[in-house]
Design a protein around this motif. Structure first.
Motif, PDB file in Angstrom:
ATOM      1  N   TYR A 166       0.828  -1.202   0.000  1.00 25.77           N
ATOM      2  CA  TYR A 166       0.000   0.000   0.000  1.00 25.77           C
ATOM      3  C   TYR A 166       0.870   1.264   0.000  1.00 25.77           C
ATOM      4  CZ  TYR A 166      -3.433  -3.475   1.318  1.00 25.77           C
ATOM      5  OH  TYR A 166      -4.222  -4.593   1.335  1.00 25.77           O
ATOM      6  N   ASP A 167       0.600   2.149  -0.925  1.00 25.13           N
ATOM      7  CA  ASP A 167       1.386   3.377  -1.042  1.00 25.13           C
ATOM      8  C   ASP A 167       1.317   4.209   0.230  1.00 25.13           C
ATOM      9  OD1 ASP A 167       2.254   2.875  -3.634  1.00 25.13           O
ATOM     10  OD2 ASP A 167       0.452   3.736  -4.520  1.00 25.13           O
ATOM     11  N   GLY A 168       0.130   4.258   0.834  1.00 25.83           N
ATOM     12  CA  GLY A 168      -0.017   5.037   2.056  1.00 25.83           C
ATOM     13  C   GLY A 168       0.855   4.503   3.178  1.00 25.83           C
ATOM     14  N   ALA A 169       0.971   3.178   3.264  1.00 26.78           N
ATOM     15  CA  ALA A 169       1.802   2.552   4.291  1.00 26.78           C
ATOM     16  C   ALA A 169       3.281   2.829   4.025  1.00 26.78           C
ATOM     17  CB  ALA A 169       1.546   1.053   4.340  1.00 26.78           C
ATOM     18  N   GLN A 170       3.666   2.770   2.763  1.00 25.35           N
ATOM     19  CA  GLN A 170       5.058   3.085   2.411  1.00 25.35           C
ATOM     20  C   GLN A 170       5.394   4.523   2.786  1.00 25.35           C
ATOM     21  OE1 GLN A 170       6.280   2.104  -1.598  1.00 25.35           O
ATOM     22  NE2 GLN A 170       5.057   0.237  -1.654  1.00 25.35           N
ATOM     23  N   GLN A 171       4.496   5.441   2.437  1.00 24.03           N
ATOM     24  CA  GLN A 171       4.721   6.853   2.755  1.00 24.03           C
ATOM     25  C   GLN A 171       4.772   7.070   4.265  1.00 24.03           C
ATOM     26  OE1 GLN A 171       5.480   9.192   0.502  1.00 24.03           O
ATOM     27  NE2 GLN A 171       5.402   7.554  -1.002  1.00 24.03           N
ATOM     28  N   PHE A 172       3.958   6.317   5.007  1.00 22.55           N
ATOM     29  CA  PHE A 172       3.946   6.430   6.466  1.00 22.55           C
ATOM     30  C   PHE A 172       5.311   6.036   7.031  1.00 22.55           C
ATOM     31  CE2 PHE A 172       3.369   4.934  10.773  1.00 22.55           C
ATOM     32  CZ  PHE A 172       2.448   5.816  11.323  1.00 22.55           C
ATOM     33  N   MET A 173       5.824   4.887   6.603  1.00 22.22           N
ATOM     34  CA  MET A 173       7.095   4.399   7.130  1.00 22.22           C
ATOM     35  C   MET A 173       8.248   5.339   6.760  1.00 22.22           C
ATOM     36  SD  MET A 173       6.889   0.240   6.760  1.00 22.22           S
ATOM     37  CE  MET A 173       8.197   0.038   8.002  1.00 22.22           C
ATOM     38  N   LEU A 174       8.229   5.846   5.545  1.00 21.38           N
ATOM     39  CA  LEU A 174       9.289   6.759   5.114  1.00 21.38           C
ATOM     40  C   LEU A 174       9.201   8.088   5.866  1.00 21.38           C
ATOM     41  CD1 LEU A 174       9.244   6.081   1.248  1.00 21.38           C
ATOM     42  CD2 LEU A 174      10.842   5.181   2.950  1.00 21.38           C
ATOM     43  N   ALA A 175       7.969   8.536   6.128  1.00 21.58           N
ATOM     44  CA  ALA A 175       7.786   9.794   6.850  1.00 21.58           C
ATOM     45  C   ALA A 175       8.266   9.669   8.295  1.00 21.58           C
ATOM     46  CB  ALA A 175       6.314  10.214   6.827  1.00 21.58           C
ATOM     47  N   VAL A 176       8.129   8.481   8.874  1.00 17.80           N
ATOM     48  CA  VAL A 176       8.594   8.249  10.244  1.00 17.80           C
ATOM     49  C   VAL A 176      10.115   8.328  10.311  1.00 17.80           C
ATOM     50  CG1 VAL A 176       8.775   6.522  12.076  1.00 17.80           C
ATOM     51  CG2 VAL A 176       6.589   6.896  10.929  1.00 17.80           C
ATOM     52  N   GLY A 177      10.766   7.886   9.221  1.00 23.46           N
ATOM     53  CA  GLY A 177      12.229   7.905   9.211  1.00 23.46           C
ATOM     54  C   GLY A 177      12.858   6.611   8.753  1.00 23.46           C
ATOM     55  N   CYS A 178      12.024   5.667   8.294  1.00 20.99           N
ATOM     56  CA  CYS A 178      12.549   4.401   7.785  1.00 20.99           C
ATOM     57  C   CYS A 178      13.293   4.647   6.468  1.00 20.99           C
ATOM     58  CB  CYS A 178      11.413   3.403   7.556  1.00 20.99           C
ATOM     59  SG  CYS A 178      10.515   2.990   9.069  1.00 20.99           S
ATOM     60  N   ILE A 179      14.213   3.755   6.166  1.00 17.90           N
ATOM     61  CA  ILE A 179      15.021   3.882   4.956  1.00 17.90           C
ATOM     62  C   ILE A 179      14.717   2.710   4.021  1.00 17.90           C
ATOM     63  CG2 ILE A 179      17.369   3.989   4.030  1.00 17.90           C
ATOM     64  CD1 ILE A 179      18.257   5.069   6.757  1.00 17.90           C
ATOM     65  N   GLU A 180      14.303   3.034   2.806  1.00 19.37           N
ATOM     66  CA  GLU A 180      14.023   1.986   1.824  1.00 19.37           C
ATOM     67  C   GLU A 180      15.307   1.586   1.111  1.00 19.37           C
ATOM     68  OE1 GLU A 180      11.294   1.010  -2.128  1.00 19.37           O
ATOM     69  OE2 GLU A 180      11.259   3.018  -1.231  1.00 19.37           O
ATOM     70  N   MET A 181      15.587   0.277   1.107  1.00 20.27           N
ATOM     71  CA  MET A 181      16.719  -0.253   0.379  1.00 20.27           C
ATOM     72  C   MET A 181      16.211  -1.118  -0.769  1.00 20.27           C
ATOM     73  SD  MET A 181      19.253  -1.157   3.569  1.00 20.27           S
ATOM     74  CE  MET A 181      19.829   0.145   4.666  1.00 20.27           C
ATOM     75  N   GLU A 182      17.132  -1.706  -1.512  1.00 24.46           N
ATOM     76  CA  GLU A 182      16.724  -2.449  -2.694  1.00 24.46           C
ATOM     77  C   GLU A 182      15.793  -3.602  -2.360  1.00 24.46           C
ATOM     78  OE1 GLU A 182      18.712  -4.793  -6.514  1.00 24.46           O
ATOM     79  OE2 GLU A 182      19.976  -3.729  -5.082  1.00 24.46           O
ATOM     80  N   ASP A 183      16.124  -4.386  -1.336  1.00 22.09           N
ATOM     81  CA  ASP A 183      15.317  -5.546  -1.015  1.00 22.09           C
ATOM     82  C   ASP A 183      14.737  -5.521   0.394  1.00 22.09           C
ATOM     83  OD1 ASP A 183      17.641  -5.790   0.342  1.00 22.09           O
ATOM     84  OD2 ASP A 183      18.038  -7.878  -0.171  1.00 22.09           O
ATOM     85  N   SER A 184      14.889  -4.413   1.101  1.00 23.92           N
ATOM     86  CA  SER A 184      14.408  -4.360   2.476  1.00 23.92           C
ATOM     87  C   SER A 184      14.091  -2.929   2.899  1.00 23.92           C
ATOM     88  CB  SER A 184      15.456  -4.962   3.428  1.00 23.92           C
ATOM     89  OG  SER A 184      16.661  -4.218   3.368  1.00 23.92           O
ATOM     90  N   VAL A 185      13.485  -2.815   4.082  1.00 25.64           N
ATOM     91  CA  VAL A 185      13.191  -1.520   4.691  1.00 25.64           C
ATOM     92  C   VAL A 185      13.867  -1.511   6.059  1.00 25.64           C
ATOM     93  CG1 VAL A 185      11.397   0.059   5.479  1.00 25.64           C
ATOM     94  CG2 VAL A 185      10.977  -1.416   3.501  1.00 25.64           C
ATOM     95  N   PHE A 186      14.665  -0.487   6.321  1.00 27.91           N
ATOM     96  CA  PHE A 186      15.453  -0.433   7.551  1.00 27.91           C
ATOM     97  C   PHE A 186      14.912   0.626   8.499  1.00 27.91           C
ATOM     98  CE2 PHE A 186      19.248   1.036   9.960  1.00 27.91           C
ATOM     99  CZ  PHE A 186      19.507  -0.168  10.628  1.00 27.91           C
ATOM    100  N   LEU A 187      14.796   0.262   9.783  1.00 27.58           N
ATOM    101  CA  LEU A 187      14.341   1.187  10.819  1.00 27.58           C
ATOM    102  C   LEU A 187      15.562   1.619  11.637  1.00 27.58           C
ATOM    103  CD1 LEU A 187      11.927  -0.776  10.070  1.00 27.58           C
ATOM    104  CD2 LEU A 187      10.958  -0.175  12.295  1.00 27.58           C
TER     105      LEU A 187
END
Length: 205
Positions: free
Chosen positions: A76-97
């Protein structure tokens, strides 16, 4: 009297909270009530685990290929935007907190939304205070702005993806033609016994 630094901090916190609320609103529009509740609950677990176990790497790195994470959250795009807005970092195969990011604001908002889903209240816009109405209007404007940004991002991603596929197809076509040309050239360079003066019909001795 509040200092300028304190005022700026409050403003930044408010802005982040509003952004997260907009992201959740977008996420809610992408699915039904159960889908949204599952996504909120999963996000709450993700951030709770990272918040309560700051030194545990397994709670800070989420693989996009993980079926539960993908199906309930990342698709879900909204969920992706939420995690990125919190400060998570999107990588090629994972999402890092990151360990230096404070997830308390995200947890608070997720908890509020989770409670509201569990005990939905009937909206009464006529009973809103001027401040509540202003906030609602502001969130709606932000929502529309984010929707437009997401639409443009999707179009750009699709354009890039289509271009990559077209380039790959063109490269494959060139490689295939080059391979055929090399094979034809090799075939043309093969010499027959007659070409070098050997008569196979003539007996030896």
């Amino acid at each position: 009297m509040a200092s300028a630094a304190t005022t700026a901090g409050i403003t930044d916190t408010t802005r982040v909270s509003e952004t997260l609320e907009v992201c959740l609103t977008l996420m809610k529009e992408e699915g039904d009530g159960d889908t949204f509740s599952n996504a909120v609950e999963t996000l709450f677990k993700i951030f709770s685990n990272a918040y309560n176990n700051p030194k545990e790497e397994k709670y800070r790195r989420l693989k996009k290929s993980n079926k539960t994470f993908h199906d309930k959250v990342w698709q879900y795009d909204g969920a992706q935007q939420f995690m990125l807005a919190v400060g998570c970092i999107e990588m090629e195969d994972s999402v890092f907190l990151p360990s230096d990011v404070d997830f308390s604001s995200a947890l608070q908002i997720l908890q509020q939304y989770h409670r509201s889903q569990s005990h939905p209240a009937t909206e009464n816009h006529s009973g809103m205070s001027p401040e509540q109405k202003a906030k609602s209007q502001h969130l709606e404007k932000e929502r529309q702005k984010h929707l437009e940004q997401m639409r443009r991002m999707k179009e750009e991603k699709k354009r890039i993806s289509d271009q990559i596929k077209a380039d790959r197809k063109e490269i494959d076509t060139r490689e295939t033609k080059a391979s055929r040309a090399r094979n034809i050239t090799k075939g043309a360079n093969i010499k027959r016994f007659e070409d070098i003066g050997v008569d196979l019909n003539r007996g030896g001795g």
